[in-house]
Design an enzyme around this catalytic site. Structure first.
Site, PDB file in Angstrom:
ATOM      1  N   GLY A  21      38.141  40.467  44.099  1.00  0.00           N
ATOM      2  CA  GLY A  21      36.779  40.827  43.488  1.00  0.00           C
ATOM      3  C   GLY A  21      35.993  41.103  44.655  1.00  0.00           C
ATOM      4  N   ALA A  23      32.583  40.889  45.592  1.00  0.00           N
ATOM      5  CA  ALA A  23      31.725  39.955  46.329  1.00  0.00           C
ATOM      6  C   ALA A  23      32.379  38.910  46.777  1.00  0.00           C
ATOM      7  CB  ALA A  23      30.837  39.482  45.194  1.00  0.00           C
ATOM      8  N   CYS A 128      38.026  44.072  33.584  1.00  0.00           N
ATOM      9  CA  CYS A 128      38.587  43.251  34.811  1.00  0.00           C
ATOM     10  C   CYS A 128      37.698  41.985  34.935  1.00  0.00           C
ATOM     11  CB  CYS A 128      38.330  44.228  36.066  1.00  0.00           C
ATOM     12  SG  CYS A 128      39.188  43.592  37.653  1.00  0.00           S
ATOM     13  N   ASP A 197      33.447  47.975  42.829  1.00  0.00           N
ATOM     14  CA  ASP A 197      33.999  47.707  44.260  1.00  0.00           C
ATOM     15  C   ASP A 197      33.190  48.722  45.214  1.00  0.00           C
ATOM     16  OD1 ASP A 197      36.160  46.949  42.356  1.00  0.00           O
ATOM     17  OD2 ASP A 197      36.617  46.009  44.186  1.00  0.00           O
TER      18      ASP A 197
END
Ligand code: RUB
Length: 314
Positions: A21, A23, A128, A197
């Protein structure tokens, strides 16, 4: 010029998606640089700087698509400053900590903005697992709104299961569906809510493979597509014509060795991300406000000027 074990472990965990992920990857990279600085026994400022750049290069080579990773490394290395090792060390430690604080603050600010889009009784469809997207739902729930979720499982790595669990922990009723059922269930959804992303200067959204198909279907069904993405997802190099590299992952995520042996000589491709053109995106929600995708470039110019260097290559 040894690398701190944390840098190596973090790099391996990012590559294997133990840490995943955008972040979370950015935060882990900053923390790894801090550990490298804290443990460094470099005797000269030059050696210290070289060590930190080498650590950043190792982290950078892990996965190519989430721009939060280079943005994080850049944030820390550009603030590396001082004429002796203790000063350099504390500049890196302070920068890494400031980056983490910024991430947390940005996520809660964008969560509050995204929550304004959600009405009491709304149903969101997710794809996701995005901490930025979940921050919007969490803020809406904290405002007392009842929100429900249709969660796509997200083959091949099933990040939808993480989303389903975290939404359930927030008290959000969840319906988990296979990816192929998304179009059918769009009729029950008020919003598609995904993360990113990377966001390119033309407003294209790079996110988990399947996002673009979902967005096209959602547009056809009249369901708005909201992308929750803090500004570390903005991709500075796209302002000067560069494209975003889409990670191709191992075929064993799609077919295991036994199935492979049975199927025999076929090609298996496993792209991890895809590109959703701006015309299929209704809004990009950042900590600096909500933007139509076509105007995200003005925010990028404000944040990055004409472009940015890669300090780990110096
Ligand atoms: C994760 C993914 C997420 C974005 C945003 O892909 O596509 O939607 O990274 O996540 P992977 P966040 O599982 O391959 O890393 O909002 O948490 O930054």
């Amino acid at each position: 010029m040894d690398r701190h074990p944390t840098v190596e472990a973090t790099a391996e965990d990012i590559a294997s998606m133990e840490i995943r992920g955008a972040a979370t990857i950015g935060a882990a990279a900053a923390a790894a640089l801090r550990e490298q600085a804290e443990s460094s026994d470099a005797e000269t400022p030059e050696a210290f700087r070289a060590e930190l750049r080498a650590a950043a290069r190792r982290l950078h080579e892990t996965r190519p698509t989430a721009v939060s990773l280079p943005n994080s490394l850049r944030y820390v290395l550009r603030r590396m400053d001082g004429t002796d090792v203790p000063a350099l060390r504390s500049s890196v430690v302070d920068a890494a900590t400031a980056f983490e604080v910024r991430l947390d603050r940005a996520q809660s600010q964008l969560g509050a903005i995204g929550a304004n889009r959600l009405q009491d009784g709304d149903v969101v469809m997710t794809h996701c697992h995005s901490t930025d997207a979940l921050a919007c739902v969490e803020a809406a729930v904290e405002q007392g709104k009842h929100v429900e979720a249709i969660v796509k499982e997200t083959r091949p790595r099933l990040q939808g299961h993480i989303t389903a669990r975290q939404l359930r922990e927030m008290g959000v009723p969840v319906t988990l569906i296979v990816d192929n059922a998304a179009r059918r269930y769009l009729d029950d959804a008020d919003h598609v809510l995904v993360g990113a992303d990377a966001i390119a200067a033309d407003g294209s959204v790079i996110n988990k493979i399947g996002t673009s198909g979902l967005a096209v279907n959602a547009r056809e069904r009249g369901v708005p597509i909201v992308v929750a993405a803090q500004t570390i997802k903005l991709h500075p190099a796209t302002m000067t014509g560069h494209t975003v590299e889409i990670e191709m992952r191992d075929e064993r995520e799609v077919v295991d060795d036994e199935e492979r042996a049975t199927i025999g000589g076929i090609e298996v491709e496993n792209p991890a991300f895809d590109v959703t053109p701006p015309r299929y995106v209704d809004a990009i929600v950042t900590e600096s406000g909500q933007f139509p995708p076509e105007s995200i470039v003005t925010l990028m110019r404000e944040l990055f000027g004409d472009g940015v260097a890669d300090p780990w290559l110096d």
